[in-house]
Design an enzyme around this catalytic site. Structure first.
Site, PDB file in Angstrom:
ATOM      1  N   GLU A  34      39.253  82.351  71.035  1.00 37.28           N
ATOM      2  CA  GLU A  34      38.245  81.424  71.393  1.00 37.28           C
ATOM      3  C   GLU A  34      38.886  80.306  71.854  1.00 37.28           C
ATOM      4  O   GLU A  34      40.063  79.840  71.322  1.00 37.28           O
ATOM      5  CB  GLU A  34      37.458  81.200  69.917  1.00 37.28           C
ATOM      6  CG  GLU A  34      36.290  80.022  70.177  1.00 37.28           C
ATOM      7  CD  GLU A  34      35.808  79.677  69.159  1.00 37.28           C
ATOM      8  OE1 GLU A  34      36.039  80.274  67.996  1.00 37.28           O
ATOM      9  OE2 GLU A  34      34.941  78.690  69.279  1.00 37.28           O
ATOM     10  N   ARG A 258      45.579  89.518  58.313  1.00 38.80           N
ATOM     11  CA  ARG A 258      46.098  88.352  58.967  1.00 38.80           C
ATOM     12  C   ARG A 258      47.511  88.110  58.630  1.00 38.80           C
ATOM     13  O   ARG A 258      47.786  88.482  57.339  1.00 38.80           O
ATOM     14  CB  ARG A 258      45.197  87.336  59.005  1.00 38.80           C
ATOM     15  CG  ARG A 258      45.147  86.494  57.747  1.00 38.80           C
ATOM     16  CD  ARG A 258      43.827  85.654  58.049  1.00 38.80           C
ATOM     17  NE  ARG A 258      44.154  84.463  58.633  1.00 38.80           N
ATOM     18  CZ  ARG A 258      43.579  84.064  59.689  1.00 38.80           C
ATOM     19  NH1 ARG A 258      42.347  84.824  60.179  1.00 38.80           N
ATOM     20  NH2 ARG A 258      43.763  82.929  60.277  1.00 38.80           N
ATOM     21  N   LYS A 268      43.348  76.913  63.825  1.00 44.25           N
ATOM     22  CA  LYS A 268      43.323  75.917  64.920  1.00 44.25           C
ATOM     23  C   LYS A 268      42.597  74.584  64.638  1.00 44.25           C
ATOM     24  O   LYS A 268      43.075  73.611  65.120  1.00 44.25           O
ATOM     25  CB  LYS A 268      42.770  76.653  66.308  1.00 44.25           C
ATOM     26  CG  LYS A 268      43.668  77.664  66.882  1.00 44.25           C
ATOM     27  CD  LYS A 268      42.661  78.290  68.177  1.00 44.25           C
ATOM     28  CE  LYS A 268      41.825  79.426  67.345  1.00 44.25           C
ATOM     29  NZ  LYS A 268      41.220  80.104  68.488  1.00 44.25           N
TER      30      LYS A 268
HETATM   31  P1  ATP Z   1      41.835  80.152  63.817  1.00 44.21           P
HETATM   32  O1  ATP Z   1      41.213  80.055  62.560  1.00 44.21           O
HETATM   33  O2  ATP Z   1      43.391  79.817  63.688  1.00 44.21           O
HETATM   34  O3  ATP Z   1      41.052  79.323  65.060  1.00 44.21           O
HETATM   35  P2  ATP Z   1      40.781  82.459  64.661  1.00 44.21           P
HETATM   36  O4  ATP Z   1      40.738  83.795  64.323  1.00 44.21           O
HETATM   37  O5  ATP Z   1      39.394  81.799  64.675  1.00 44.21           O
HETATM   38  O6  ATP Z   1      41.795  81.807  64.247  1.00 44.21           O
HETATM   39  P3  ATP Z   1      40.283  83.471  67.603  1.00 44.21           P
HETATM   40  O7  ATP Z   1      40.618  82.524  68.718  1.00 44.21           O
HETATM   41  O8  ATP Z   1      38.913  83.812  67.327  1.00 44.21           O
HETATM   42  O9  ATP Z   1      41.101  82.506  66.273  1.00 44.21           O
HETATM   43  O10 ATP Z   1      41.312  84.617  67.315  1.00 44.21           O
HETATM   44  C1  ATP Z   1      41.860  85.577  68.287  1.00 44.21           C
HETATM   45  C2  ATP Z   1      42.281  86.833  67.763  1.00 44.21           C
HETATM   46  O11 ATP Z   1      43.485  86.725  67.055  1.00 44.21           O
HETATM   47  C3  ATP Z   1      41.413  87.459  66.847  1.00 44.21           C
HETATM   48  O12 ATP Z   1      41.310  88.700  66.961  1.00 44.21           O
HETATM   49  C4  ATP Z   1      41.948  87.171  65.423  1.00 44.21           C
HETATM   50  O13 ATP Z   1      41.398  88.189  64.549  1.00 44.21           O
HETATM   51  C5  ATP Z   1      43.317  86.998  65.575  1.00 44.21           C
HETATM   52  N1  ATP Z   1      44.053  86.314  64.563  1.00 44.21           N
HETATM   53  C6  ATP Z   1      43.813  84.883  64.475  1.00 44.21           C
HETATM   54  N2  ATP Z   1      44.587  84.311  63.380  1.00 44.21           N
HETATM   55  C7  ATP Z   1      45.217  85.509  63.038  1.00 44.21           C
HETATM   56  C8  ATP Z   1      46.468  85.512  62.120  1.00 44.21           C
HETATM   57  N3  ATP Z   1      46.685  84.654  61.284  1.00 44.21           N
HETATM   58  N4  ATP Z   1      47.015  86.961  62.171  1.00 44.21           N
HETATM   59  C9  ATP Z   1      46.672  87.735  62.910  1.00 44.21           C
HETATM   60  N5  ATP Z   1      45.639  87.843  63.875  1.00 44.21           N
HETATM   61  C10 ATP Z   1      45.200  86.530  63.792  1.00 44.21           C
HETATM   62 MG    MG Z   2      37.561  81.582  65.624  1.00 42.88          MG
END
Ligand code: ATP
Ligand code: MG
Length: 554
Positions: A34, A258, A268
């Site tokens: 995102e 994760r 983020k």
């Molecule tokens: P954040 O909470 O940091 O915003 P998010 O999962 O909302 O993380 P996205 O941009 O939606 O962020 O994530 C893109 C991809 O990265 C998704 O497939 C998510 O599962 C993966 N991802 C995010 N954080 C991690 C992590 N700590 N370890 C492994 N994969 C991750």
């Molecule tokens: Mg997200």
């Protein structure tokens, strides 16, 4: 793929699917960020996994921006995400945006309404929440659940036209308000948001929810293996339900644990707070766990890929020690970083028997780890030098092998010297150390027959250039700031940045370019910061030389 390495559970699944000819043996993964912030090391794990799976099985990976929430998303983030993925060493097959599918997703929603599987609900967010039930008690049906298909079609099209205000109506899937899985209790598909989108502008005022956009986007792209983190496991039945009811391409979701790293936060939203509240200088502040910060700090793409590899892929959550990340960058930098001499806390040293005004150019090999030693650089040597203040002791003990009254030490790439005397100021600080040098002891051509135990680094006082060193410590004082008491920001480490403005570097560093990586011998790995100028050199310490993680026993 390394043939000697056991497959992880995802590689096993994909290998099996390829073998059985599922989807014609085709492998297409995607990385779906995102664009609401910069990528962090957790995302690097997901990138390595998604692109790695495709690479290992002759497949491809799409980059899909999951841009369904116009409030938090921005083009700046889109660009940084692309830069980071490429820097890590991966290339996507197609650059795609969920927002490009808005018309298609709208059609899918209409299809579900026509099948009697979706309805417009006038309930407020609070009413919907209060009727949701609990994990042990079923929810209640909304009074709007049994609207006719015609009425739903009419209301949904008017939602799209902008006839209603934010929150006045939502579109919900008609699944099962008694399902033990809360995500199946008539989940929201669309909400009204009169907000401009970074790509579609004001074309839309209804936006699909994650659950209705993600799986459908996978399906539109015919993704074969949709890999995500474990928190989405409970969403999988809904993912499958939409695909089944729409009878579209059967993408399948697989979950892995994760990546969690200690002494930092990895969301983020939280990282954005640190930026907005100016606890750090920006997303790429070298203390941040973002990929752009690691790059600025001197991490290499290979070190991050190796780290993700060592962490492995599992289905159980755990916390990885940041020491492992440091171990991985040290391992790579040891092979590639040029060795140079920089004195961090200088004290003057005079060679009493060296001719006044004379300079000789000594040579230093750049990297003993390389076959050609990385070539050589010039090291001007003269009567006045600078050495580290803590390489001299007024009253050294028996085990002290550096400088002290009457002691001998080797100057790296130069001569053996012997300390004759020293001077102190009124406060007791050493101001000058006086030594004689042994001309026959020149490095590479030592005929002196003298053996010394210690070697210290130095710079020529007249040739040295001053520079600023930025030394970083952990951003947080506690292992897990997110679960520690109070706000996570209460646990910031007030001493996470130490600036040393007194350092003196050998003159070869004059030509350093942003991002160049060095080992300051005996001191650590450093890289030139982007804020550096030719008049004011600034180096970030990537990591110290000491390998506490490996010693701690892994
Ligand atoms: P954040 O909470 O940091 O915003 P998010 O999962 O909302 O993380 P996205 O941009 O939606 O962020 O994530 C893109 C991809 O990265 C998704 O497939 C998510 O599962 C993966 N991802 C995010 N954080 C991690 C992590 N700590 N370890 C492994 N994969 C991750
Ligand atoms: Mg997200």
């Amino acid at each position: 793929m390394n043939p000697d390495k056991a497959l992880n559970f995802l590689e096993e699944i994909v290998a099996e699917d390829v073998k059985s000819g599922k989807h014609g043996g085709r492998v297409l993964t995607r990385f779906p960020p995102e664009p609401n912030g910069y990528l962090h090391i957790g995302h690097a794990k997901s990138i390595c996994l998604n692109f790695g799976l495709a690479k290992d099985f002759d497949g491809k990976t799409n980059l899909r921006f999951d841009d369904t929430n116009p409030v938090t998303e921005d083009t700046e983030y889109v660009n940084s995400i692309k830069e980071d993925i490429q820097w890590l060493g991966f290339n996507w097959a197609q650059e795609l945006y969920t927002s490009d599918y808005f018309p298609k997703l709208y059609e899918f929603a209409v299809t579900l309404i026509k099948k009697g599987l979706a309805y417009v609900d006038d309930s407020s967010a609070e009413q919907i929440a209060s009727m949701k039930g609990t994990p042990t008690e079923p929810g209640k049906n909304s009074p709007f659940r049994d609207r006719s298909i015609e009425e739903n079609l009419d209301l949904f099209s008017r939602m799209k036209k902008g006839e209603f205000k934010d929150g006045e109506k939502v579109l919900r899937a008609k699944v099962d308000m008694a399902s033990p899985n809360m995500h199946m209790r008539d989940p929201l598909m669309y909400r009204i948001k009169h907000v401009e989108h970074h790509r579609t502008g004001n074309e839309w005022c209804i936006y699909p929810m994650y659950d209705f956009a993600h799986g459908q986007s996978d399906s539109i792209e015919e993704i074969t293996h949709s890999v995500c983190t474990l928190e989405f496991e409970v969403h999988r039945p809904l993912y499958d339900w939409f695909i089944e009811k729409l009878q579209i391409f059967p993408s399948h979701q697989y979950e892995f644990a994760r990546l969690n790293l200690n002494y930092t936060v990895m969301s983020k939203r939280k990282l954005l707070q640190l930026v907005n509240d100016k606890h750090v200088t920006g997303w790429d502040d070298p203390r941040m766990p973002t990929i752009s910060a690691l790059r600025r700090r001197g991490y290499t793409p290979l070190s991050i890929r190796n780290f993700c590899d060592r962490v492995g892929v599992a289905r159980r959550e755990n916390v990885i020690d940041v020491g492992l990340l440091e171990f991985c960058v040290r391992e790579d930098l040891n092979k590639i970083a040029m060795r140079v001499m920089v004195v961090m806390d200088p004290v003057k040293l005079v060679i009493t028997n060296y001719p006044d005004g004379q300079t000789e150019i000594l040579k230093g090999e750049n990297n003993p780890e390389l076959e050609d030693k990385g070539g050589e650089r010039d090291l001007p040597f003269g009567k006045e030098l600078l050495i580290e203040r803590d390489d001299f002791m007024e009253n050294p003990g028996k085990k002290y092998f550096r400088l002290g009254p009457g002691l001998k030490v080797r100057l790296k790439h130069a001569y053996i010297i012997e300390c004759e005397s020293f001077e102190k100021d009124a406060a007791g600080n050493i101001t000058e150390i006086r030594c004689k040098y042994i001309p026959e002891s020149k490095s590479g051509n030592d005929t002196s027959g003298i053996n010394v135990k210690g070697t210290i680094h130095w710079v020529s006082k007249t040739h040295a250039i001053s520079c600023e060193l930025r030394l970083y410590d952990r951003l947080f004082r506690v292992e897990d700031p997110s679960t520690a008491e109070g706000d996570f920001k209460d646990h910031l480490n007030p001493d996470s940045l130490h600036i040393n403005a007194n350092a003196m570097a050998e003159p070869s560093l004059k030509n350093a370019k942003a991002g160049d990586k060095y080992q300051f011998i005996r001191k650590g790995y450093f890289c030139l910061d982007k804020e550096s100028t030719s008049n004011h050199l600034i180096f970030n310490r990537t990591v110290s030389l000491k390998d506490s993680w490996a010693k701690a026993g892994s």
